[in-house]
Scaffold this active site. Sequence first.
Site, mmCIF file in Angstrom:
data_model
loop_
_atom_site.group_PDB
_atom_site.id
_atom_site.type_symbol
_atom_site.label_atom_id
_atom_site.label_comp_id
_atom_site.label_asym_id
_atom_site.label_seq_id
_atom_site.Cartn_x
_atom_site.Cartn_y
_atom_site.Cartn_z
ATOM 1 N N LEU A 1 121.008 57.321 72.890
ATOM 2 C CA LEU A 1 121.569 58.446 72.148
ATOM 3 C C LEU A 1 122.930 57.986 71.628
ATOM 4 C CD1 LEU A 1 120.841 61.565 74.423
ATOM 5 C CD2 LEU A 1 119.622 60.862 72.370
ATOM 6 N N ASP A 2 123.256 58.366 70.410
ATOM 7 C CA ASP A 2 124.544 57.979 69.829
ATOM 8 C C ASP A 2 125.705 58.482 70.673
ATOM 9 O OD1 ASP A 2 123.139 56.857 67.757
ATOM 10 O OD2 ASP A 2 123.442 58.546 66.397
ATOM 11 N N TYR A 3 126.858 57.880 70.450
ATOM 12 C CA TYR A 3 128.092 58.236 71.161
ATOM 13 C C TYR A 3 128.355 59.737 71.099
ATOM 14 C CZ TYR A 3 133.128 58.062 72.290
ATOM 15 O OH TYR A 3 134.374 58.241 72.846
#
Length: 271
Positions: A104-106
Site C-alpha cells: 500500500l502506498d505511503y
Amino acid sequence: MQERLQKLISQAGIASRRAAEEMILAGRVTVNGLVVTELGSKADPTVDSIAVDGRPVKPASQHLYILLNKPAGFMTTLDDPEGRQVVTDLLPEIKERVYPVGRLDYNTEGLLLLTNDGDWANKLMHPRHEIEKEYHVRVRGKVHQSQIDQLKNGVDLDGRPTAPAQVRLIKDGEQNDWLSITIHEGRNRQVRRMCEAVSLSVVRLKRVRYGALEMRGLKPGQHRLLTEAEARALLTPGAGLRSAEAPREKRARNAGQPPRETRGRGKKPTT
C-alpha cells in the site's frame, strides 16, 4: 534436498519470492560464504550455509498471518533509506520476522496482510487467484457517471487496459465524493492511476476488504492474527470473490461505511 534460493528465502519468512529474486540479483545472498547472483541457483538448507546480508537463513519456527489496519504515513517495506516509519514498527510484539503481502502506498490506509509464510504470500499475489480488493476513494469535486463507466470498463495503464472493475458512488458530498472501487489486479498504484486516467484527483484512499477479509473492530495501527482457516480460505478458488450483483445495502453493510471527512486520521494525500 536442493531448492531454488528464492524459494528457501521466502519459506524462511525473510521476503516474498519476488523480493528474494531482487536480493539475489543485488548480490545480497551467499551460499557457503560465496555470493550468488544467478536466479536459477539452488542449495540444500540441511547441508549448505545460506545467508542474506550476512544473516543466516533459517526456516520459520511458526507461520504467522497478520491483518493490519495500516495508517497513512507508513512505508510498506521492511526498512526505508529515508528513515520513514515502516509497517513492522506497528508490530513490536511480533518477534518473528514478517513482511507485507503486496504493498500500500505511503499515504494509502487500510487492510494490509503480513506473513512469514513465503509460499502463502506468493500464491496470494499470483494473478490466477483473482482475489478481490475493495477500496474506498475520496476524490476532489464531483464524479460524473461517464467517469464511473470508464473505470468499470477499464482504462489504459502502461499500454494495456485494466480489467473490468466494480465501481459505485457510496457518498455524494458537497465538495468531495466517495467511490467504492473493487479490483482483482495488483498493478503499481493501480487505483490512484485509474482515477488519474479519468481526471479524478484522489484525496484519500483506503483499502477496506481483501477477499472476504475486512477490518471490523480494528482501529488504525491495530492488528490481529488470522486463523489458519482464514489464511487458507483466501487460497480457495472463488472464496475471495463476492458477487457484483449483491444488493447495495448488503455490500455497504459488509464493506463498512466510508469514514466521515471530519474523522480523518493520519496524513492526507496531497495528490
